[in-house]
Design a protein around this motif. Sequence first.
Motif, short mmCIF file in Angstrom:
data_model
loop_
_atom_site.label_atom_id
_atom_site.label_comp_id
_atom_site.label_asym_id
_atom_site.label_seq_id
_atom_site.Cartn_x
_atom_site.Cartn_y
_atom_site.Cartn_z
N LYS A 47 0.79 -1.20 -0.01
CA LYS A 47 0.05 -0.10 0.23
C LYS A 47 0.82 1.09 0.04
O LYS A 47 0.69 2.26 -0.66
N LYS A 191 -8.54 4.81 -8.24
CA LYS A 191 -7.72 4.93 -7.21
C LYS A 191 -6.71 6.23 -7.19
O LYS A 191 -6.42 6.46 -6.02
N TRP A 194 -8.68 8.79 -6.10
CA TRP A 194 -8.77 8.75 -4.90
C TRP A 194 -7.55 9.40 -3.96
O TRP A 194 -7.57 10.35 -3.01
N TYR A 195 -6.21 9.07 -4.24
CA TYR A 195 -5.21 9.29 -3.62
C TYR A 195 -4.73 10.88 -3.96
O TYR A 195 -4.63 11.49 -3.01
N LYS A 198 -7.11 12.70 -1.73
CA LYS A 198 -6.50 12.77 -0.25
C LYS A 198 -5.54 13.57 0.07
O LYS A 198 -5.36 14.40 0.72
N ARG A 216 -13.06 6.32 -2.65
CA ARG A 216 -12.65 5.10 -1.99
C ARG A 216 -13.53 3.91 -2.01
O ARG A 216 -13.22 2.80 -2.45
N ASP A 217 -14.77 4.28 -1.57
CA ASP A 217 -15.77 3.47 -1.88
C ASP A 217 -15.99 2.86 -3.20
O ASP A 217 -16.35 1.68 -3.57
N GLU A 220 -13.16 0.57 -3.91
CA GLU A 220 -13.69 -0.99 -3.27
C GLU A 220 -14.55 -1.78 -4.17
O GLU A 220 -14.28 -3.16 -4.11
#
Length: 297
Positions: A47, A191, A194-195, A198, A216-217, A220
């Motif tokens: 990760k 993703k 998402w990063y 963040k 994030r959801d 996933e």
Amino acid sequence: MAYALSRKDRSVQAALRRIATEEIDRALAEIDDPDMPQPEKVHQVRKRAKRLRALIRLVRHAFPGYAAENAAIRDAARGLSALRDSEARVETFDKLMEATHSGGFATIRTYLAAARDHAAENAHSDDDLARFRAELVALRKRVKHWRLTEKGFKALKPGIEKTFGAARRDLRLVHDRASDEDIHDWRKRVKAHWYHTKLLRRLRPKVLKDRAAKARDLGELLGAHHDLAVLRAHIAGAADLPIDADARARFDRLAAARQAELEDEARDLGTRLFSRPAKAIAHRWKGWWRDWRKAVA
């Protein structure tokens, strides 16, 4: 500090170096933690590698060293994947059974668990982690010399637009023809976004924190879809799996139906997340950046 730009950073270049160093230091601490189980170490440091690659992708346009560093991090982490893959297949099977309230496939789980245990017994995780650690130590030294050719939001804007735009294009593709490979590609773009959300969440904490949670959801959902695709392919090619053709077909139909459910959820959420053009998103975030930096001044 958190995985995010901070007002204390003197520049985007300083933020890049700080965040990369912090991620490397956390990875080194996890590798060296005597109380952390080895499978968890492998999971955690992989990760960290993904977070590092997303970080430099954000400033890719302004970072001459991007290609070399991205390849170095990717190749270093690649050696840690085998053990994690065998564990993931068992986890995916268990989640499928839980989500569908199904049973009757104990033979498949026994088969997957045996393969996982065999992989763990024959893995060279200590050596792989040692090699990865050495790569991280070398990377940490290089981070001190990383330089960007642009300053301020100019260093960030192309990365924001490129990642968001790619996720938006992949969403349209998935609406038209959704192969497993298409959805997996979309997941990678989601993703990355998402990063990046963040990393920049402090520009508008409430708005971007909510956006990051939704991204994030979505990641996933798409990750679960990909895991099922990998599991289905593995079971289909497992000639030594002691089940008959009927049981194999029933399992595949169950997994395929669950994938279809995940696709529907992902499309709905993705449509809400990526409704606006990439340039509009970058323009909006640029305004937030300007306000955020004024507060520093």
